[in-house]
Every structure is written in C-alpha cells, then in structure tokens.
Design a protein around this motif. Structure first.
Motif, PDB file in Angstrom:
ATOM      1  N   ASN A 177       0.834  -1.216   0.000  1.00 22.87           N
ATOM      2  CA  ASN A 177       0.000   0.000   0.000  1.00 22.87           C
ATOM      3  C   ASN A 177       0.861   1.254   0.000  1.00 22.87           C
ATOM      4  O   ASN A 177       0.547   2.240  -0.666  1.00 22.87           O
ATOM      5  CB  ASN A 177      -0.926   0.025   1.224  1.00 22.87           C
ATOM      6  CG  ASN A 177      -2.096  -0.907   1.053  1.00 22.87           C
ATOM      7  OD1 ASN A 177      -2.504  -1.201  -0.077  1.00 22.87           O
ATOM      8  ND2 ASN A 177      -2.646  -1.380   2.155  1.00 22.87           N
ATOM      9  N   MET A 178       1.944   1.226   0.777  1.00 28.42           N
ATOM     10  CA  MET A 178       2.819   2.404   0.857  1.00 28.42           C
ATOM     11  C   MET A 178       3.585   2.629  -0.440  1.00 28.42           C
ATOM     12  O   MET A 178       4.000   3.754  -0.741  1.00 28.42           O
ATOM     13  CB  MET A 178       3.795   2.254   2.029  1.00 28.42           C
ATOM     14  CG  MET A 178       3.103   2.337   3.387  1.00 28.42           C
ATOM     15  SD  MET A 178       4.187   1.864   4.738  1.00 28.42           S
ATOM     16  CE  MET A 178       5.389   3.212   4.714  1.00 28.42           C
ATOM     17  N   GLY A 236       2.258   1.970  -3.538  1.00 32.82           N
ATOM     18  CA  GLY A 236       1.318   2.430  -4.559  1.00 32.82           C
ATOM     19  C   GLY A 236       1.239   1.466  -5.722  1.00 32.82           C
ATOM     20  O   GLY A 236       2.021   0.527  -5.838  1.00 32.82           O
ATOM     21  N   ALA A 296      -1.154   5.398  -9.126  1.00 31.45           N
ATOM     22  CA  ALA A 296      -0.735   5.303  -7.716  1.00 31.45           C
ATOM     23  C   ALA A 296      -1.155   6.561  -6.973  1.00 31.45           C
ATOM     24  O   ALA A 296      -0.966   7.682  -7.450  1.00 31.45           O
ATOM     25  CB  ALA A 296       0.781   5.110  -7.633  1.00 31.45           C
ATOM     26  N   THR A 341       1.810   7.758  -1.721  1.00 31.71           N
ATOM     27  CA  THR A 341       2.561   6.512  -1.882  1.00 31.71           C
ATOM     28  C   THR A 341       3.900   6.838  -2.552  1.00 31.71           C
ATOM     29  O   THR A 341       4.058   7.905  -3.157  1.00 31.71           O
ATOM     30  CB  THR A 341       1.795   5.498  -2.756  1.00 31.71           C
ATOM     31  OG1 THR A 341       1.679   6.008  -4.092  1.00 31.71           O
ATOM     32  CG2 THR A 341       0.406   5.221  -2.192  1.00 31.71           C
TER      33      THR A 341
END
Ligand code: RTP
Ligand code: MG
Length: 147
Positions: free
Chosen positions: A86-87, A89, A96, A100
């Motif tokens: 998730n971080m 992207g 994205a 991110t």
C-alpha cells in the motif's frame, strides 16, 4: 514476526531516494532487519522476476533492474507485506495515489522506483534470493511496546 523484501530500484538510487524511502518505512513503525547496496546479476534478475518470463516487457525489466545499483532491504512488522505494498502504490505510477512512493515520485511503469514482495510466499522466496541468514539482524527496540 512477518518479513518482506523491499528494494529501491536503480532509478530510485540514481534519484537519491534511498533515504526518503527508508525514512517512510521507519516512521511507519517497521523495523529494518537487513540492507545492502548491490548490483543485480542477470541470473538473479531473471530468477527474481521469473513469474514474468513470458511477458513482452521481461527483457526490458531485466535490463532495467541490472542497469545500476539497487538498495535491497528486509523489513519486519505486523502485516508488513500488505502494508508495504500500500505504501508503494500501484504498479503504474499514473494510478498510484498521492502519498505513496510511486504516486509521489514516479511517472513511468517501467521506472517505478521500488519493488516489494506481493505475498508471504514471494517474501520468503525473495528474501532467500537476496540475503543469507547471517545478513539478517534481530534486535530489540528500546521503545517498541506502544507501536
Ligand atoms: P514489482 O514486482 O517490481 O514490485 O512491481 P509490481 O509487483 O507492482 O508489478 P509486477 O506485476 O510484479 O511487475 C513487475 C515490474 O514489471 C514492470 N512492468 N512493466 N510495461 C508493462 O506493462 C509493465 N508491467 C509491469 C514494472 O516495472 C513492474 O514493477
Ligand atoms: Mg511484483
């Protein structure tokens, strides 16, 4: 504790983003368990990205990932595999989200700054490809109980 393999790709190293990326995962609350600056051999690249062997972009992908040094890392923490994805992207930086790594720093799908394991099986496989057991460090943080 869950572990994942993350890597600043050659474009991220060239753009001086190692510190920024390490900082994001540190501030999130994950723990660095191993790291090294290295140049990936073609053999390792073809193995690492073996799932994409038949894809039209495979040659370009291997050329890119071997084109300069990468910063390979192992991070650990609760749900680190999915949270790191998730971080990072989405794969295509145009999709994205802002906030991110790819959303904030990349514009091209082939030069998208960061790699992260996409499942527990990939994490085990990729950590084993890039790190020897003795290169990983386990240590207690003085202030970890509230994270
Ligand atoms: P990565 O493995 O590098 O963390 O990226 P990912 O999981 O988000 O994406 P994946 O599907 O595993 O693809 C691996 C890398 O191949 C390049 N790619 N190019 N030209 C294309 O359509 C295309 N599709 C994928 C990207 O650089 C992607 O990161
Ligand atoms: Mg992938």
């Amino acid at each position: 504790m869950e572990k994942t393999f993350l890597m600043v790709k050659p474009d991220g190293v060239q753009r001086n983003l190692i510190g920024e990326i390490v900082s994001r995962f540190e501030k999130k609350g994950f723990q660095l368990a191993g790291a090294k600056l290295m140049t990936i051999s073609r053999e390792l690249a073809e193995n690492h990205y073996g799932e994409h062997k038949e894809r039209p972009f495979f040659g370009e992908l291997v050329n890119f990932i071997t084109s300069g040094p990468v910063f390979a890392m192992v991070w650990q923490g609760d749900n680190v595999i999915a949270t790191a994805r998730n971080m990072m992207g989405k794969t295509n930086p145009s999709e994205a989200a802002a906030g991110t790594v790819r959303g904030d720093f990349a514009v091209s799908v082939s030069n998208n700054i960061i790699h992260g394991s996409d499942s527990p099986e990939s994490a085990v496989r990729e950590i084993g490809l890039f790190f020897k057991e003795e290169e990983l460090v386990n240590y207690e943080k003085a202030v970890s109980s509230w994270i």
